[in-house]
Every structure is written in C-alpha cells, then in structure tokens.
Scaffold this active site. Structure first.
Site, PDB file in Angstrom:
ATOM      1  N   THR A 116       0.817  -1.222   0.000  1.00 39.43           N
ATOM      2  CA  THR A 116       0.000   0.000   0.000  1.00 39.43           C
ATOM      3  C   THR A 116       0.845   1.264   0.000  1.00 39.43           C
ATOM      4  O   THR A 116       1.968   1.279   0.535  1.00 39.43           O
ATOM      5  CB  THR A 116      -0.909  -0.001   1.250  1.00 39.43           C
ATOM      6  OG1 THR A 116      -1.509   1.294   1.391  1.00 39.43           O
ATOM      7  CG2 THR A 116      -0.133  -0.276   2.524  1.00 39.43           C
ATOM      8  N   TYR A 140      -1.736   0.506  10.123  1.00 35.06           N
ATOM      9  CA  TYR A 140      -1.956  -0.254   8.887  1.00 35.06           C
ATOM     10  C   TYR A 140      -0.701  -0.210   8.010  1.00 35.06           C
ATOM     11  O   TYR A 140      -0.197  -1.245   7.563  1.00 35.06           O
ATOM     12  CB  TYR A 140      -3.171   0.327   8.139  1.00 35.06           C
ATOM     13  CG  TYR A 140      -3.309  -0.186   6.729  1.00 35.06           C
ATOM     14  CD1 TYR A 140      -3.397  -1.549   6.474  1.00 35.06           C
ATOM     15  CD2 TYR A 140      -3.351   0.702   5.637  1.00 35.06           C
ATOM     16  CE1 TYR A 140      -3.514  -2.027   5.166  1.00 35.06           C
ATOM     17  CE2 TYR A 140      -3.478   0.243   4.345  1.00 35.06           C
ATOM     18  CZ  TYR A 140      -3.556  -1.124   4.110  1.00 35.06           C
ATOM     19  OH  TYR A 140      -3.665  -1.580   2.827  1.00 35.06           O
TER      20      TYR A 140
END
Ligand code: UDP
Length: 325
Positions: A116, A140
């Site tokens: 990501t 995250y």
C-alpha cells in the site's frame, strides 16, 4: 496454472480472481469471510479457511498443485488500525508470517503481495517513487511495511520470488457489474459519497478541509480496481521467469483527486448534490498521496484503462445494483 488467492472474497481479491480466470489461470480462493463476501467468489474454487490454518493451506496447495500465491487477506482501514492496532498486527503480520512459514514447507515460491501507499506515510516529495523513503504514520502502514521487510528476508534466505504491489486508492467496480465494493462497515470515501448522494439519509463528512492542498481537502490517486487486478496478472507473468528476490511497484495513475473533486464527480454523474458536512481530520491521513506508476508500466507493461469518470460511473452503477439485491 492454479493460483492460491488469499482474501479472494474481498474487494480487490475478487477482481483479481476474475482477471486471473480471463487470463487462463484458475484462482483457488481461501478466505475466512471475516471481511469478504461469499457471493464475490465466482471464478474458481472456494475454501472458507484462515491463512493461519497450516493443515488446510497445505492440503489446498497439494490438491491443486498450486504454483503461485496472491496474498490479499488483510485488514485495510487506516482509521480502524489507529483505534485497534492489535487487529492489524495479528492479521496482517502474524497471519502473513504463518502463511509464509507454511509455504516454506512447500515448493511454492511465487508470491504477489498486496502492499500500500500507506507505507510511505507523509512522503518527502510528490509524485511518490518506489525509492521514496517508507515512513508510515499509521499502524496499517506499519504492518504492511513490516511484511515487505520480512518478504525481502524470506526471498534472500528461502528463494521466494516476490512482487509487492503498493496500491494507491482502489476504487470503482467490475464494468460487467458482476462484483464490486461491499465493505461492512464502509469507511471509504467513494461508496460513502454515493450512498449519501443516492439515499440522502445522512450527509457525508469531509474529514478535514484545512490541509495544505488547493481546496484544503486530501488528495489521493484513485485507481480502478480492474486495473489493479490486471496488474496482478502481469506481475504473475513477470515473476514466473524472475530470479528469487523482492521488488515493489506503485500501482497509481499519476492523477491526484481531492475529496471535494470526488464529491463533484459523483454529483455530476447523478445530477444531484451530495449532502455534506465538514468534520475534523481523520488521524493517520497524509495530505497527498500520488504516484506515476511508471515503473510498473516500464517493467511489466501495466497501463490503467479507466479514468476517474469511469471509476465513479462503475462505482455508482454497482452501488445501485447492490442496493437492489
Ligand atoms: N474521507 C472523507 N470522508 C469520509 C471518508 C474518507 O473525507 O467519510 C477522506 C479521507 O480522509 C481520505 C480520503 O477521503 O483523505 C480517502 O479515504 P479512504 O478511506 O477512501 O481511503 P484511504 O486513503 O484511507 O485508503
């Protein structure tokens, strides 16, 4: 060739399964359905199982003579990861390590990893390059960066051939409307704006309008989910002939769109205005995330086919279909 797809019942995973099937591969999905939807597994066999279940994973690999793994199974909400990091470390780090340690016991070494842009944190420069320092600002992003590091080490020591795809903002739906985004709870901007625009029950909240950007709202690089899916198939083809090692690619379009521009794009498609309110910034949100995606273009010929207009159109049409189910 059979490909094990973890998280194949999820948003990006299910679109990757469709792309795999269309390219002549068989996607074998394993998903614990903690976030995924059973109905979105349409393109190959399905097993309801956790990636930590070594026995089950080994038996599926054996049964299908699996040659490669695409690993989507993970949690991916920035806000939730700030509030409950334990969930993220357990699923994204412990879960992925368990999967890798299972693979270590087999001959499967081809591995496509869902990473990501959140691994970059607040980037030092825009557009982001793959070499831009990775300094995540939310749990995250930390969990994904930790796993990138582990994958580098596993590639060097155990001969894994890893492509890590750093997604920018996945959006839109399959143009055939067979599958699409359906998160519960939904926290992503585009589906929330569409819901507010079409249903007019609750306003959408602009989470911060005081960023250092042209209109004060956050800028993201929205990539159509079918374009992300296509990149996985191209990456898999590249891995097949690659030497062991780790390489990462940004999957981005080079176009940055602000929160307010997303809202305008939805309004102009539906012809009605989205009810709005402005709230505080969401913790963990960098002001701008955008990249060129040039390396993926150069090294495995990936070109996004869908522009923002089509992202919004497919997302809205999918939302209508989902609502009428
Ligand atoms: N956002 C917003 N209101 C919402 C949800 C998201 O203003 O109800 C903003 C969020 O702050 C971010 C952008 O929209 O700047 C994209 O957020 P999303 O959750 O869709 O994706 P993320 O960038 O977190 O992966």
């Amino acid at each position: 060739m059979n490909v094990l797809v973890t998280g194949g019942a999820g948003y990006i995973g299910s679109h990757a399964c469709k792309a795999l099937k269309e390219a002549g591969f068989t996607p074998v999905t394993i998903d614990n359905l903690s976030r995924g939807n059973r109905w979105s597994v349409k393109y190959g066999p399905f097993y309801k199982a956790d990636i930590r279940d070594e026995k089950k994973v080994l038996s599926i690999i054996k049964k299908y003579s699996v040659k490669a793994v695409m690993h989507f199974a993970a949690y991916a909400y920035v806000g939730e990861s700030v509030k409950d990091p334990a969930l993220y470390y357990e699923n994204n780090v412990v879960g992925t390590l368990a999967l890798l340690n299972t693979l270590k016991k087999t001959k499967v070494r081809q591995f496509v990893f869902s990473s990501t842009c959140a691994t970059y944190g607040v980037p030092e420069s825009i557009p982001i390059e793959e070499s831009t320092p990775q300094k995540p600002i939310n749990p995250y992003g930390h969990t994904k960066l930790i796993m990138e590091q582990a994958l580098k080490d596993y590639a060097a020591a155990y001969g894994f051939k890893v492509i890590s795809l750093r997604y920018f903002n996945a959006a839109g739906a399959d143009p055939d409307l067979e599958i699409g985004e359906a998160h519960l709870p939904e926290t992503h901007l585009i589906p929330l704006v569409i819901e507010a625009n079409l249903k007019r029950k609750k306003p959408v909240t602009i989470m911060g309008d005081d960023y250092q950007t042209a209109d004060g709202t956050c800028i993201r690089d929205y990539v159509h989910v079918s374009d992300l899916a296509k990149a996985h198939v191209l990456a898999l083809k590249k891995i097949k002939t690659a030497e062991p090692g780790f390489i990462a690619y940004n999957l981005a379009t080079g176009v940055g769109t602000s929160v307010k521009e997303i809202i305008s794009a939805v309004d102009s498609y539906t012809g009605r205005s989205t009810p709005l309110q402005t709230g505080p910034r969401r913790p963990g949100d960098p002001p701008t995330l955008m990249a060129s995606g040039n390396l993926a273009r150069k090294e495995f010929g990936w070109h996004p086919d869908f522009a923002l207009k089509e992202i919004i159109a497919t997302a809205i049409e999918w939302h209508k279909k989902l609502g009428s189910k």
